[in-house]
Design a protein around this motif. Structure first.
Motif, short mmCIF file in Angstrom:
data_model
loop_
_atom_site.label_atom_id
_atom_site.label_comp_id
_atom_site.label_asym_id
_atom_site.label_seq_id
_atom_site.Cartn_x
_atom_site.Cartn_y
_atom_site.Cartn_z
N SER A 48 34.03 29.13 66.12
CA SER A 48 32.98 29.52 65.19
C SER A 48 32.21 28.30 64.72
O SER A 48 32.77 27.22 64.54
CB SER A 48 33.58 30.26 63.99
N GLY A 49 30.90 28.48 64.54
CA GLY A 49 30.06 27.41 64.03
C GLY A 49 29.71 26.34 65.02
O GLY A 49 29.13 25.32 64.65
N SER A 50 30.02 26.54 66.30
CA SER A 50 29.75 25.50 67.29
C SER A 50 28.49 25.82 68.09
O SER A 50 28.02 26.95 68.13
CB SER A 50 30.93 25.35 68.25
N PHE A 51 27.95 24.78 68.73
CA PHE A 51 26.82 24.92 69.63
C PHE A 51 27.38 24.77 71.04
O PHE A 51 27.78 23.70 71.45
CB PHE A 51 25.78 23.83 69.35
N PHE A 52 27.42 25.88 71.77
CA PHE A 52 28.09 25.95 73.06
C PHE A 52 27.06 26.23 74.14
O PHE A 52 26.20 27.10 73.98
CB PHE A 52 29.13 27.07 73.04
N ALA A 53 27.11 25.49 75.24
CA ALA A 53 26.15 25.68 76.32
C ALA A 53 26.85 26.14 77.60
O ALA A 53 27.88 25.59 77.98
CB ALA A 53 25.38 24.39 76.60
#
Length: 395
Positions: A48-53
């Motif tokens: 949660s709360g992460s920037f995932f690519a």
């Protein structure tokens, strides 16, 4: 278009940092279209709360994965959970997600403010006005609320689409090639802007892209996809500095890969000695996927330096050559050299223009040196060109 999925109470209000979005978990997810397997037994957890690519070439399964998370496609098998709740069988509008696509799909007859408010029709008027104002302030477009989309630049339209998704307070925001329609300079500006917004609102962002720079600039974690599977996942620095497959080494930036055979283990120093066409190359064992047999020795172009004349390497460097400079390209901040090493092929070398431009001419005979510490080794069964761009396949 931007989907208008339902709201989620656990998501952070626009502009607040008190709470993060929900985590996303895919377990053994497969998606088949007839005989074609687009996503193959995929499992991953996005905190949660992460920037995932999700990064990969066209047809690797990344957009299909995103569409399954959004509820626009149903997996053939496997489960999808958001915030610990199984959403596999729920419809798109029932999921706490919003999606921003490459096409902004703003309503041309509505003002910017009305476009942002479109998904908030169930809220009270005062609540709508406040949330629209907060959303536009977040993307720094509050002063353009009364304009029509046709009066905005491409970057401004994309920020309106982003605000429209964020005001619904999703637990997870899905971004499907959101910057693909922008020119290079604006795309780079928007990369920084998206990262700023994600940090400020604290939501979980899942970003699908084929652009390596885009993924590395914005994401905390990058998953490199190939043929429906994740080849490798980690921070941008981990993937770039220590790729574990030829596909990752070539797709995420550029790599020089040459075949060799492990001939010795230098136990005390933690190094492997690899024979590369008769030259002894040292590789840190922790940077090699195997410690015996055939390997692909790799080094990134910017790690190489060109030795000319009587210049000598340091004791801590590997050396290959001699070779011949076959091309010199001035790139502004750097110069790119192509060096043909007899029996091994062509090596790319990126040299910073610290002295104002190229220092080695086409046709020069040189050697290539680089630090042992920057050397990596992959499985020798990998194809050296796996993951490189095939111009015949480009649209």
């Amino acid at each position: 278009m931007t989907s208008t999925a339902g709201t989620a109470g656990s998501a952070a209000p626009v502009g607040d940092q008190a709470d993060s979005g929900a985590d996303l978990e895919l377990t053994d997810v497969t998606k088949s279209f007839g005989d074609f397997v687009a996503v193959d037994n995929l499992s991953l957890t996005v905190p949660s709360g992460s920037f995932f690519a999700l990064l990969g070439p066209s047809g690797c399964g990344k957009t299909t994965t995103l569409r399954m998370v959004a509820g626009l496609e149903q997996p053939t098998s496997g489960t999808i959970a958001i915030g610990g709740s199984d959403v596999t069988g729920t419809r798109a509008h029932q999921r706490p997600v919003n999606t921003v696509f490459q096409s902004y799909a703003l309503f041309p007859h509505l003002s910017v403010g009305d476009n942002v408010a479109f998904g908030l029709r169930r809220s009270g008027k005062s609540e709508i006005a406040r949330r629209v104002a907060d959303g536009l302030d977040l993307v720094e477009l509050g002063h353009l609320a009364d304009r029509k989309p046709g009066q905005l630049s491409g970057g401004q339209q994309q920020r309106v689409a982003l605000a429209r998704a964020l005001v619904n307070r999703p637990s997870v925001l899905l971004l499907d090639e959101p910057l693909g329609a922008l020119d290079l300079k604006l795309r780079r500006q928007m990369q920084l802007e998206l990262k700023r917004i994600q940090t400020e609102v604290g939501l979980t962002f899942i970003h699908v892209t084929h652009d390596q720079e885009e993924a590395m600039t914005m994401a905390d974690t990058v998953a490199v996809m190939n043929r429906g599977r994740i080849e490798q996942m980690g921070t941008p620095a981990e993937l770039y500095e220590l790729p574990r497959t030829a596909f990752v080494a070539n797709f995420l930036g550029q790599s020089n890969l040459v075949p060799g055979t492990v001939v010795d283990r230098v136990t005390k120093s933690g190094l492997l000695a690899v024979d590369v066409s008769g030259t002894r190359i040292l590789v840190p064992e922790v940077r090699s996927v195997r410690s015996s047999g055939g390997v692909l020795v790799g080094v990134r172009p910017e790690k190489l330096r060109i030795l000319v004349g009587d210049q000598e390497p340091t004791p801590a460097e590997n050396v290959l050559g001699p070779g011949t400079v076959t091309d010199v390209s001035f790139m502004g901040v750097s110069t790119q050299y192509q060096v043909e090493v007899r029996g091994l092929g062509t090596f790319g070398v990126f040299a910073q223009n610290l002295l104002g431009g190229s220092t080695v001419a086409t046709g020069a005979e040189v050697r290539l040196a680089w630090s042992v510490d920057f050397t990596f080794a992959l499985d020798g069964a990998d194809a050296p060109d796996e993951g490189t761009v095939d111009l015949d396949d480009e649209p």
